[in-house]
Every structure is written in structure tokens, then in C-alpha cells.
Motif scaffolding. Structure first.
Motif, PDB file in Angstrom:
ATOM      1  N   ASN A 187       4.403  23.608 -11.986  1.00  0.00           N
ATOM      2  CA  ASN A 187       2.959  23.746 -11.733  1.00  0.00           C
ATOM      3  C   ASN A 187       2.388  22.570 -10.924  1.00  0.00           C
ATOM      4  O   ASN A 187       1.181  22.485 -10.722  1.00  0.00           O
ATOM      5  CB  ASN A 187       2.193  23.917 -13.048  1.00  0.00           C
ATOM      6  N   ILE A 188       3.276  21.702 -10.478  1.00  0.00           N
ATOM      7  CA  ILE A 188       2.827  20.576  -9.638  1.00  0.00           C
ATOM      8  C   ILE A 188       3.301  20.788  -8.198  1.00  0.00           C
ATOM      9  O   ILE A 188       4.488  20.975  -7.941  1.00  0.00           O
ATOM     10  CB  ILE A 188       3.346  19.218 -10.182  1.00  0.00           C
ATOM     11  N   GLU A 189       2.331  20.772  -7.265  1.00  0.00           N
ATOM     12  CA  GLU A 189       2.657  20.939  -5.840  1.00  0.00           C
ATOM     13  C   GLU A 189       3.055  19.558  -5.300  1.00  0.00           C
ATOM     14  O   GLU A 189       2.237  18.632  -5.305  1.00  0.00           O
ATOM     15  CB  GLU A 189       1.415  21.457  -5.120  1.00  0.00           C
ATOM     16  N   PHE A 190       4.302  19.431  -4.897  1.00  0.00           N
ATOM     17  CA  PHE A 190       4.839  18.117  -4.522  1.00  0.00           C
ATOM     18  C   PHE A 190       5.068  18.036  -3.011  1.00  0.00           C
ATOM     19  O   PHE A 190       5.784  18.854  -2.445  1.00  0.00           O
ATOM     20  CB  PHE A 190       6.158  17.922  -5.280  1.00  0.00           C
ATOM     21  N   THR A 191       4.427  17.086  -2.359  1.00  0.00           N
ATOM     22  CA  THR A 191       4.655  16.925  -0.910  1.00  0.00           C
ATOM     23  C   THR A 191       5.080  15.497  -0.590  1.00  0.00           C
ATOM     24  O   THR A 191       4.635  14.542  -1.225  1.00  0.00           O
ATOM     25  CB  THR A 191       3.393  17.231  -0.065  1.00  0.00           C
ATOM     26  N   VAL A 192       5.944  15.399   0.417  1.00  0.00           N
ATOM     27  CA  VAL A 192       6.402  14.082   0.883  1.00  0.00           C
ATOM     28  C   VAL A 192       6.091  13.996   2.368  1.00  0.00           C
ATOM     29  O   VAL A 192       6.519  14.837   3.152  1.00  0.00           O
ATOM     30  CB  VAL A 192       7.923  13.924   0.635  1.00  0.00           C
ATOM     31  N   LYS A 228      -1.639  18.298  -7.755  1.00  0.00           N
ATOM     32  CA  LYS A 228      -0.946  17.955  -6.505  1.00  0.00           C
ATOM     33  C   LYS A 228      -0.443  16.513  -6.560  1.00  0.00           C
ATOM     34  O   LYS A 228      -1.168  15.619  -7.001  1.00  0.00           O
ATOM     35  CB  LYS A 228      -1.897  18.100  -5.314  1.00  0.00           C
ATOM     36  N   LEU A 229       0.779  16.331  -6.084  1.00  0.00           N
ATOM     37  CA  LEU A 229       1.384  14.996  -6.057  1.00  0.00           C
ATOM     38  C   LEU A 229       1.908  14.760  -4.645  1.00  0.00           C
ATOM     39  O   LEU A 229       2.618  15.597  -4.101  1.00  0.00           O
ATOM     40  CB  LEU A 229       2.529  14.966  -7.072  1.00  0.00           C
ATOM     41  N   ARG A 230       1.512  13.637  -4.059  1.00  0.00           N
ATOM     42  CA  ARG A 230       1.958  13.373  -2.685  1.00  0.00           C
ATOM     43  C   ARG A 230       2.524  11.961  -2.559  1.00  0.00           C
ATOM     44  O   ARG A 230       1.946  10.995  -3.069  1.00  0.00           O
ATOM     45  CB  ARG A 230       0.773  13.515  -1.728  1.00  0.00           C
ATOM     46  N   ILE A 231       3.678  11.882  -1.905  1.00  0.00           N
ATOM     47  CA  ILE A 231       4.231  10.570  -1.561  1.00  0.00           C
ATOM     48  C   ILE A 231       4.084  10.435  -0.059  1.00  0.00           C
ATOM     49  O   ILE A 231       4.447  11.348   0.687  1.00  0.00           O
ATOM     50  CB  ILE A 231       5.735  10.458  -1.908  1.00  0.00           C
ATOM     51  N   GLN A 232       3.549   9.317   0.379  1.00  0.00           N
ATOM     52  CA  GLN A 232       3.349   9.125   1.816  1.00  0.00           C
ATOM     53  C   GLN A 232       3.790   7.720   2.233  1.00  0.00           C
ATOM     54  O   GLN A 232       3.594   6.760   1.481  1.00  0.00           O
ATOM     55  CB  GLN A 232       1.863   9.309   2.139  1.00  0.00           C
ATOM     56  N   THR A 260      -0.031   9.621  -4.649  1.00  0.00           N
ATOM     57  CA  THR A 260      -1.352  10.132  -5.008  1.00  0.00           C
ATOM     58  C   THR A 260      -1.223  11.355  -5.904  1.00  0.00           C
ATOM     59  O   THR A 260      -0.365  12.208  -5.676  1.00  0.00           O
ATOM     60  CB  THR A 260      -2.123  10.533  -3.725  1.00  0.00           C
ATOM     61  N   ASP A 261      -2.078  11.433  -6.912  1.00  0.00           N
ATOM     62  CA  ASP A 261      -2.082  12.629  -7.756  1.00  0.00           C
ATOM     63  C   ASP A 261      -3.501  13.105  -8.019  1.00  0.00           C
ATOM     64  O   ASP A 261      -4.461  12.371  -7.786  1.00  0.00           O
ATOM     65  CB  ASP A 261      -1.357  12.358  -9.085  1.00  0.00           C
ATOM     66  N   THR A 262      -3.593  14.347  -8.463  1.00  0.00           N
ATOM     67  CA  THR A 262      -4.903  14.911  -8.795  1.00  0.00           C
ATOM     68  C   THR A 262      -5.000  15.070 -10.318  1.00  0.00           C
ATOM     69  O   THR A 262      -5.480  16.083 -10.818  1.00  0.00           O
ATOM     70  CB  THR A 262      -5.108  16.278  -8.109  1.00  0.00           C
ATOM     71  N   GLY A 263      -4.510  14.064 -11.025  1.00  0.00           N
ATOM     72  CA  GLY A 263      -4.445  14.147 -12.482  1.00  0.00           C
ATOM     73  C   GLY A 263      -5.680  13.652 -13.199  1.00  0.00           C
ATOM     74  O   GLY A 263      -6.788  13.666 -12.654  1.00  0.00           O
ATOM     75  N   THR A 264      -5.456  13.166 -14.402  1.00  0.00           N
ATOM     76  CA  THR A 264      -6.562  12.781 -15.288  1.00  0.00           C
ATOM     77  C   THR A 264      -7.376  11.597 -14.782  1.00  0.00           C
ATOM     78  O   THR A 264      -8.535  11.439 -15.134  1.00  0.00           O
ATOM     79  CB  THR A 264      -6.008  12.378 -16.670  1.00  0.00           C
ATOM     80  N   THR A 311     -10.202   7.791 -10.195  1.00  0.00           N
ATOM     81  CA  THR A 311     -11.470   8.321 -10.675  1.00  0.00           C
ATOM     82  C   THR A 311     -11.171   9.244 -11.840  1.00  0.00           C
ATOM     83  O   THR A 311     -10.324  10.144 -11.718  1.00  0.00           O
ATOM     84  CB  THR A 311     -12.202   9.104  -9.554  1.00  0.00           C
ATOM     85  N   LEU A 312     -11.837   8.979 -12.933  1.00  0.00           N
ATOM     86  CA  LEU A 312     -11.612   9.764 -14.136  1.00  0.00           C
ATOM     87  C   LEU A 312     -11.848  11.257 -13.869  1.00  0.00           C
ATOM     88  O   LEU A 312     -12.870  11.631 -13.303  1.00  0.00           O
ATOM     89  CB  LEU A 312     -12.550   9.256 -15.245  1.00  0.00           C
ATOM     90  N   GLY A 313     -10.879  12.048 -14.201  1.00  0.00           N
ATOM     91  CA  GLY A 313     -10.999  13.492 -14.019  1.00  0.00           C
ATOM     92  C   GLY A 313     -10.635  13.976 -12.624  1.00  0.00           C
ATOM     93  O   GLY A 313     -10.591  15.177 -12.375  1.00  0.00           O
ATOM     94  N   GLN A 314     -10.415  13.036 -11.699  1.00  0.00           N
ATOM     95  CA  GLN A 314     -10.115  13.473 -10.315  1.00  0.00           C
ATOM     96  C   GLN A 314      -8.722  13.093  -9.831  1.00  0.00           C
ATOM     97  O   GLN A 314      -8.142  13.758  -8.998  1.00  0.00           O
ATOM     98  CB  GLN A 314     -11.155  12.882  -9.360  1.00  0.00           C
ATOM     99  N   GLY A 315      -8.207  11.983 -10.336  1.00  0.00           N
ATOM    100  CA  GLY A 315      -6.867  11.589  -9.918  1.00  0.00           C
ATOM    101  C   GLY A 315      -6.749  10.118  -9.573  1.00  0.00           C
ATOM    102  O   GLY A 315      -7.712   9.358  -9.689  1.00  0.00           O
ATOM    103  N   SER A 316      -5.534   9.741  -9.169  1.00  0.00           N
ATOM    104  CA  SER A 316      -5.262   8.330  -8.883  1.00  0.00           C
ATOM    105  C   SER A 316      -4.414   8.193  -7.632  1.00  0.00           C
ATOM    106  O   SER A 316      -3.689   9.103  -7.255  1.00  0.00           O
ATOM    107  CB  SER A 316      -4.481   7.694 -10.037  1.00  0.00           C
TER     108      SER A 316
END
Ligand SMILES: Nc1ncnc2c1ncn2[C@@H]1O[C@H](COP(=O)(O)OP(=O)(O)OP(=O)(O)O)[C@@H](O)[C@H]1O
Ligand SMILES: [Mg+2]
Length: 360
Positions: A187-192, A228-232, A260-264, A311-316
Motif C-alpha cells: 500500500n506504499i507507492e515507492f519511487t526512486v 508515498k515514499l520517495r528517495i531522491q 520523503t514520506d506522506t506519513g504521520t 508536518t504532523l499529519g502530512q509527512g516528513s
């Protein structure tokens, strides 16, 4: 500025020569020199001498201001000052915990080497259908996990011998990508996204893997319901020294590795503790709180720096900046430093002061 005071003196000399013809016409009532630090919009600090003269010129009061501006100095030095005490306290704390953890980890590692060594010997002697085989495999797996934990402790306490080589971070990321995808749920969209013209960095390849792994696992854990999880990667030129979290970041060329993630996300309070060893918000048994402390130690060891935006609720977003290496060709790529077996059938002398380890 060299010419500043001279010009000022000239101005005054001119003023005085014009007015001081009769002391009764010009009366200097007060002279004061004030040192001011003026904050300019451009984030520069001007150290300035402000000279105020009150003159009485032919029945008129005249106020004369003269500003001697010194060479602009970077704001960062000023900004870093109030935080320096805190930083010192933090680094001393990290140092003390590091030494303690390193000492324990070293002895612990020797004990684990004995367990792993004897497990291997047992496995060799047990047939594939032996009922005891799965039990020994379990013992070895547990010891392997414990050994990887102690390795992390040793990295964190800087007691591990590091082998820096000039390398392409893209390659390290690419080679771990497969393993990372296995760690991440569907369920995690992973991009590099890799910058093809990435500068090289001089560091230990194992350390880059540890950075990526820790940041990715944290991002995964922050997205239990997917996201969403991205490594750049990319090149960054810092033209001016800047202030990051109270520390002065020198200018120069850096290689940026961003996760970068769109997590907690994290609140401010959590963000101030994340690099402290053993700080975790995870349940007992789910996190040791050593991941980011290790990442921080590695980055500092490589003369880089790390930035967090959350940002709380938006990601890190975690940005790791490593200084670009001057040497263009990667030792890693050319295979330099890769030990090849040059001997066989020789007698090896083993020197080890820990007796159980020697016999294992
Ligand atoms: N991407 C992220 N999103 C939200 N919170 C994060 C993120 N990364 C780290 N954190 C917070 O920082 C804490 C410390 O992270 P760290 O990696 O040091 O330890 P951990 O993940 O809890 O345990 P370990 O990595 O040792 O298994 C986490 O417990 C979590 O609260
Ligand atoms: Mg972690």
C-alpha cells in the motif's frame, strides 16, 4: 572598513574647519560612540559605530550622525551563539552514551561471535533431517539479529573501523532498492529518482546503506495505512555558509540524499529528540531508538549534515547532505580495495584474548 573611519574623520574635520572659526558659533555639546549591530534584510550583520554629534551652528542646532560600517559578517555566527551551549550539552550527552554503548557492544559482540560460531559448527554436524536442526537455526538467527544491533551500536559510538571510498551514492541506492521494496508494504507507492550526473562522495558504502535503510524503514513505519515514499538524489551547491538547527553549515558542493514520506509526521517536541539515542515513540520491541542516532553519527563522521522537515499529519522529509568528493573516479567502481584471496592451504595464526571466541 579601512576607509570608513578616515572618511568620517575628514567629514568632521571639514565640518569643524567650517564652523570652528569661532568657538562661540559652533559648540559641540555631546559626542558619543555607540556600537550597534544592525540586522540587514539580506541576513547579514553589520557591526557599526554610530557617532552622534550635537552641534550648534550659527544659532541653529544640528544633529550629525556618522555611521562607520564594519565588514559584514555572516548572521550564522551570531545565530549559532545562543544555541552553542545547548549543542555542546547535546554532543557531550551523545559522546557519553556512545562510549557506554560502544563498550558494552564490543564485549557483547564477542559473546555473539561465540554463539554464531558454535551454531555454525553444530549445523555442519547435524544432518538435514535432524529434528534439532530448526532449533539451532533459530538460535543462529537470533544471534545474527543481535549482532546487527551491536554493529549499529558500534557505528553509533564510532568504534567501528570505517573504510571510506569514493563512490556513487546512486549505485548504493540502486543495489539496495530490491531489498527496500521487500521491506515496504504494497500500500506504499515507492519511487526512486536518481540524478544521473551525481557527484561522488567519500564515505563507507555500508554507511550509506545504513542511512537509506533506517530512513526508509522509519518512513514505512510512519505510513501504516499506506502513502508515498520517495528517495531522491541530487547535487547541491551551497554558496554561503548557512545556519541549520543552530549549527554552521559550510558552503560548498554537496550530494543530497532525500527520503520523503506522506506519513504521520512529527510534532515539534518529537522533532527535537529524534537524533537522541534510544529515543523512540514505537512500542516496546518495535523500535530501539538507535536508527536516527546512527544516521546522525554517520553523517557527522562524513562531515555532512542532516535536515528534517515534518508536518504532523502530512509527512516528513529527511535531507542528508554529504560533501562532494574531488576525486572523480570511484575506487568502489574500479574495484580498488576489494581483497582477493591470494593464498590457499596456508597455516593461519589466530590471536584472540577472549578464550571462548578463540575456540569457536
Ligand atoms: N519518517 C518519520 N515519520 C514520523 N516519525 C518519524 C520518522 N522517522 C523517525 N520518526 C520518529 O523518530 C523516532 C526515532 O527514530 P529512530 O529511527 O531513531 O528510532 P525507531 O525507529 O523508533 O527505532 P529503531 O530505528 O532503532 O528501530 C521514531 O520512534 C519516530 O517517532
Ligand atoms: Mg528507526
Amino acid at each position: 572598513m579601512a576607509e570608513g573611519p578616515n572618511r568620517t574623520n575628514c567629514n568632521f574635520a571639514w565640518l569643524r574647519s567650517k564652523k570652528v572659526r569661532g568657538p562661540q558659533t559652533v559648540r559641540v555639546i555631546a559626542t558619543m560612540v555607540v556600537t550597534l549591530a544592525l540586522l540587514a534584510l539580506s541576513k547579514y550583520v553589520f557591526h557599526a559605530d554610530l557617532r552622534l554629534d550635537v552641534l550648534f551652528v550659527t544659532s541653529m542646532w544640528v544633529l550629525a550622525f556618522v555611521l562607520n560600517r564594519s565588514k559584514p559578517e555572516k548572521l550564522v555566527a551570531q545565530n549559532a551563539l545562543p544555541q552553542s551551549g545547548k549543542l555542546l550539552e547535546q554532543s557531550q550527552k551523545m559522546e557519553a552514551i556512545g562510549r557506554l554503548a560502544g563498550g558494552v557492544a564490543h564485549d557483547f559482540n564477542n559473546l555473539l561471535a561465540v554463539i554464531i560460531g558454535y551454531s555454525d559448527l553444530l549445523l555442519e554436524s547435524l544432518g538435514s533431517s535432524d529434528l534439532n536442526r530448526p532449533k539451532v537455526v533459530r538460535i543462529k538467527q537470533a544471534a545474527d539479529s543481535a549482532a546487527s544491533l551491536t554493529r549499529q551500536l558500534l557505528t553509533f559510538s564510532r568504534q567501528q573501523v570505517i573504510q571510506p571510498v569514493v563512490l556513487d551514492i546512486n549505485q548504493t541506492v540502486s543495489s539496495t532498492e530490491k531489498m527496500l521494496r521487500r521491506l515496504i508494504k504494497e500500500n506504499i507507492e515507492f519511487t526512486v529518482v536518481l540524478d544521473r550526473n551525481l557527484d561522488r562522495v567519500k564515505t563507507d558504502p555500508g554507511h550509506i546503506e545504513q542511512i537509506v535503510l533506517n530512513l526508509v524503514v522509519n518512513a514505512r513505519d510512519a505510513m501504516p495505512n499506506g502513502g508515498k515514499l520517495r528517495i531522491q538524489t541530487g547535487n547541491v551547491l551551497l554558496e554561503k555558509d548557512s545556519a541549520q538547527a543552530g549549527a554552521v553549515v559550510p558552503s560548498g558542493r554537496f550530494v543530497l540524499l532525500e527520503v520523503t514520506d506522506t506519513g504521520t509526521g512529527m510534532d515539534q517536541q518529537t522533532q527535537t529528540h529524534i537524533f537522541e539515542p534510544f529515543f523512540t515513540t514505537k512500542a516496546v520491541g518495535e523500535g530501539t531508538g538507535l536508527g536516527l542516532a546512527t544516521v546522525y553519527a554517520i553523517v557527522k563522521q562524513s562531515n555532512g549534515h542532516i535536515e528534517v522537515q515534518s508536518t504532523l499529519g502530512q509527512g516528513s522529509s529527511f535531507k542528508v547532505y554529504l560533501p562532494a568528493a574531488v576525486q572523480a573516479a570511484a575506487d568502489h567502481e574500479s574495484g580498488k580495495g576489494t581483497a582477493k584471496a591470494a593464498f590457499s592451504g596456508e597455516t593461519v595464526l589466530v590471536v584472540e584474548d577472549a578464550r571462548p571466541l578463540l575456540y569457536s
